[in-house]
Scaffold this active site. Structure first.
Site, short mmCIF file in Angstrom:
data_model
loop_
_atom_site.label_atom_id
_atom_site.label_comp_id
_atom_site.label_asym_id
_atom_site.label_seq_id
_atom_site.Cartn_x
_atom_site.Cartn_y
_atom_site.Cartn_z
N ARG A 53 60.50 -7.15 -51.07
CA ARG A 53 60.71 -7.87 -49.80
C ARG A 53 61.48 -9.16 -50.08
O ARG A 53 62.32 -9.59 -49.31
CB ARG A 53 59.39 -8.16 -49.07
CG ARG A 53 59.58 -9.01 -47.83
CD ARG A 53 58.44 -8.99 -46.81
NE ARG A 53 57.12 -8.81 -47.35
CZ ARG A 53 56.42 -9.73 -48.03
NH1 ARG A 53 56.94 -10.94 -48.22
NH2 ARG A 53 55.23 -9.46 -48.51
N TYR A 106 77.07 -8.38 -26.72
CA TYR A 106 76.33 -7.14 -26.97
C TYR A 106 75.00 -7.22 -26.22
O TYR A 106 74.27 -8.21 -26.34
CB TYR A 106 76.11 -7.00 -28.49
CG TYR A 106 75.29 -5.80 -28.87
CD1 TYR A 106 75.81 -4.52 -28.74
CD2 TYR A 106 74.00 -5.95 -29.36
CE1 TYR A 106 75.06 -3.41 -29.09
CE2 TYR A 106 73.24 -4.85 -29.72
CZ TYR A 106 73.77 -3.58 -29.57
OH TYR A 106 73.03 -2.49 -29.91
N ASP A 179 79.76 -13.12 -34.02
CA ASP A 179 79.44 -11.71 -34.30
C ASP A 179 80.77 -11.01 -34.55
O ASP A 179 81.58 -10.82 -33.65
CB ASP A 179 78.70 -11.12 -33.08
CG ASP A 179 78.28 -9.67 -33.30
OD1 ASP A 179 78.93 -8.97 -34.11
OD2 ASP A 179 77.33 -9.23 -32.64
C1 LIG Z 1 75.41 -2.70 -32.63
C2 LIG Z 1 75.69 -4.14 -32.47
C3 LIG Z 1 74.71 -5.11 -32.72
C4 LIG Z 1 73.29 -4.75 -33.11
O1 LIG Z 1 73.22 -4.14 -34.35
P1 LIG Z 1 72.12 -3.04 -34.77
O2 LIG Z 1 72.51 -2.69 -36.14
O3 LIG Z 1 72.21 -1.92 -33.77
O4 LIG Z 1 70.79 -3.74 -34.68
C5 LIG Z 1 75.07 -6.44 -32.60
N1 LIG Z 1 76.30 -6.80 -32.21
C6 LIG Z 1 77.26 -5.90 -31.93
C7 LIG Z 1 78.62 -6.37 -31.50
C8 LIG Z 1 77.00 -4.54 -32.05
O5 LIG Z 1 77.95 -3.66 -31.75
#
Ligand SMILES: *Cc1c(COP(=O)(O)O)cnc(C)c1O
Length: 386
Positions: A53, A106, A179
């Site tokens: 972990r 998202y 992101d």
């Molecule tokens: C899919 C996605 C997420 C979330 O990621 P997971 O791996 O599904 O938890 C966050 N931001 C964007 C832009 C995504 O496409």
């Protein structure tokens, strides 16, 4: 192979953190499928690992890779993109704090901030991220702690000015988080524009083969990285060794995959733009896209994601989404195979009834790396004859 200072992206994506196994010479570092590590006497750790972990060599190899890809200092790898986001939010925020996020982030990010962190007293404002004045107006001095940016955004591929948002955010002491899932570091590197943290759903382009769920953070600041690692260690949303290994395996072809995703998507966007059944194509590589020039200035290509609006409304959009063969109807994106998604009932169902709602005539494509002619033929047979 050792890292040299000025290696280019394609080289980094194959070699960062991937030293051969010193005991056997295996070119590919093994999957350390272990929960714990023998100690040479109490506290005598071999290589610093104590319990998986807290750390695992396979995860370390991915974390080193993530940091190198984004040109950042600290990479952290998580069980999912949302697990990465959650740990970062918990490291930065306390009750009463405020987050400014895009009005088209998202859906899962909005749900996490609004409903999960909202229940603990975190407030948020959604805003048009491509409008710097609107973003500045949404910042509450002293209370806003995070500016959450997604560019290109989902599903309308809006482009936000990373450097401009960094300037606004930093002027108010706000942490700027980008992101970078849709672009991937092969096409866009937000830290180079001054962003503080990059977030990834490695499930998408980094993994690239639709076979693993994972997330990552790249953080430059030592103290923030330490705090986030502590949350990860204390709460446990780590990536499993096999997942980390699969993600690294995917990353090695990221540069070439992104070239093909981008060239296929651009050709498809151009084809769809001229089709009479289509009202609008949302792809930043098209000159008609309002964010085209900005995208060209901060991305090296425009990626594999595009959306289209149908003149025939909801029924035309649904029929198209259900009529394709190569493009499989599924959520998610960023894999080698092409996918089609109907956002208002699939990926964006959780934001129906909010201002993040997606129109019912929109269909999103994740353009894969198959042969372009085959993809075009599949699109043509699914569109009404003109
Ligand atoms: C899919 C996605 C997420 C979330 O990621 P997971 O791996 O599904 O938890 C966050 N931001 C964007 C832009 C995504 O496409």
């Amino acid at each position: 192979m050792s890292q040299s200072e000025n290696q280019k992206f394609s080289t980094i994506a194959i070699h960062a953190g991937q030293e051969f196994d010193p005991t056997t010479g295996a070119v590919i570092p093994p999957i350390y499928q272990t929960s714990t590590y023998v100690q040479d006497g109490i506290g005598g750790l071999r290589g610093g690992y104590e319990y998986s972990r807290g750390g695992n060599p396979t995860r370390t190899s991915l974390e080193t890779m993530l940091a190198a890809l984004e040109g950042g200092k600290h990479g952290l790898s998580f069980a999912s993109g949302l697990a990465a986001e959650d740990s970062l939010l918990r490291a930065v925020l306390k009750p009463g704090d405020h987050v400014v996020l895009g009005n088209d982030v998202y859906g899962g990010t909005h749900r996490l901030i609004n409903r999960v962190h909202g229940a603990w007293g975190v407030r948020n404002t959604t805003v048009e991220m491509s409008d710097l004045a609107a973003v500045e107006a949404a910042i509450i001095p002293g209370e806003t702690k995070i500016l959450w940016v997604e560019t290109p955004s989902n599903p309308l591929m809006k482009i936000s000015d990373i450097a401009g948002l960094v300037e606004v955010g930093h002027r108010h002491g706000v942490l700027v988080v980008v992101d970078n899932t849709f672009a991937s570091p092969a096409l866009q590197q937000p830290l180079a524009f001054g962003a503080d943290v990059v977030v990834h759903s490695t499930t998408k382009y980094l993994g690239g083969h639709s076979d693993v769920i994972g997330g990552g953070l790249v953080i430059n600041d030592d103290e923030l990285a330490e705090k986030t690692k502590f949350i990860q260690f204390a709460a446990g949303p780590v990536s499993a060794p096999l997942d980390a290994w699969l993600t690294v395996r995917g990353i090695k072809t990221l540069a070439v995959r992104m070239e093909r995703h981008s060239s296929n998507a651009l050709a498809i966007a151009r084809y769809l733009e001229t089709h009479p059944a289509i009202e609008k194509v949302y792809y930043p590589g098209l000159e008609s896209h309002p964010g085209h020039e900005l995208a060209a200035s901060q991305m090296s290509a425009f990626g594999g994601m595009l959306s289209l609006a149908f003149r025939g409304g909801e029924s035309a959009a649904r029929l198209f989404a259900e009529s394709m063969h190569l493009f499989q109807l599924a959520e998610s994106l960023g894999g080698v195979e092409s996918l089609v998604n109907y956002p208002s009932e699939m990926t964006h169902a959780s934001v129906r009834g909010t201002e993040l709602e997606v129109a019912t005539n929109i269909v999103r494509l994740s353009v894969g790396i198959e042969d372009l002619d085959d993809l075009l033929a599949d699109l043509a047979q699914a569109l009404p004859a003109s």
